[in-house]
Design an enzyme around this catalytic site. Sequence first.
Site, PDB file in Angstrom:
ATOM      1  CE  LYS A  23      16.426 -46.671 -19.305  1.00  0.00           C
ATOM      2  NZ  LYS A  23      17.276 -46.959 -20.465  1.00  0.00           N
ATOM      3  NE  ARG A  61      23.364 -47.628 -24.858  1.00  0.00           N
ATOM      4  CZ  ARG A  61      22.574 -47.424 -23.805  1.00  0.00           C
ATOM      5  NH1 ARG A  61      21.547 -48.222 -23.576  1.00  0.00           N
ATOM      6  NH2 ARG A  61      22.821 -46.448 -22.965  1.00  0.00           N
TER       7      ARG A  61
END
Length: 354
Positions: free
Chosen positions: A36, A131
């Site tokens: 990414k 998260r």
Amino acid sequence: MKYPRLDVDCTKIQQNAQFLIGKLSLKNISVTPVTKVFLGHPIIAKVLVTAGAKMFADSRIENIQRMTNAGITTSKMLMRTPMLSQVATVVRCCEISLNTEIIVIQSLSRAAKQSNINHGIIIMVELGDLREGVMPERIVGFIRKIISLPNITIRGIGANLACRYGIAPDDIKMSLLSDLANEIEAQFGIHLDIISGGNTASINWALTSTNLTRVNNLRIGEAIFLGFESLMNEKIIGLHDNAVTLSAEVIESKIKPSLPWGSRGLNAFGEKDIICDRGTVSQAILALGRQDVCVTGLSPPTGMQIMSSTSDHLIIETTGEPLLVGQIVKFTLDYSALLSCMSSRYVHKVFSTT
């Protein structure tokens, strides 16, 4: 040459990837490189394939499509929970996705069935960083609701740590993940072939722990590209930490007062820093700003200090000889700086081999 310029040494990245793949394989842990930060750039993907990568992970389906369109046939994992609006694309482009929501998995099942595709999923477990992830005590009930969905194969479970609150991976958390894997297999009579124990922050645990666990996979980006582990921001011995550098050009160099004058309010970004009078200083301005890079992630050469930045200007002070207009200054980067300048169309990218 065009500036600002990001220089990427593909040879060093390949060597970093080979080193980690080799070291972790001795612990029976596979490495899934995370692409990414380079936006799924095909050059980087090919370098990682050469290094031995068997699968890529990315959080953006657009990056995965970019690699596929470039002819990269290596298996791909979407490592952010799929958006409902993208499930059809996910099952077409990714062999595996990481998941935490039943409604999303149900949608993946319908999309996969319509396309006559079997889609693999990894269920993420919450281990404390808060998260993504299913709470550990709810994982069995969660899987019971999806175990019979058509065209979905539960490939494993995983966890993410250190990204939000910096919660460290350790033997206790990895043992819990392993125990959950054993419980799931016993409850449902299935085999989980991927137990993914986190990201770059899990490397030191993986290399030093003597506990036997089921963890057999890590998703790694930062260490491969920058040579650092992310938990304590320490260099990993054996890795290059200068595979990526950012260069910018000096557009002004003058001796100026260190203390501004006049009635003072907030700056263009709503900030009002405390300023001390240090007399006159050797100040240079570089053609680089917050629109190009996360400035806090830059490290300047010895003898230079970053003082402030605006959208388009980086102000540094030097303790030695003043910089010259047109001179090039080279910075090293942390992950936030690399991510931001790779995403900026104003930063020129140069890929090379040494």
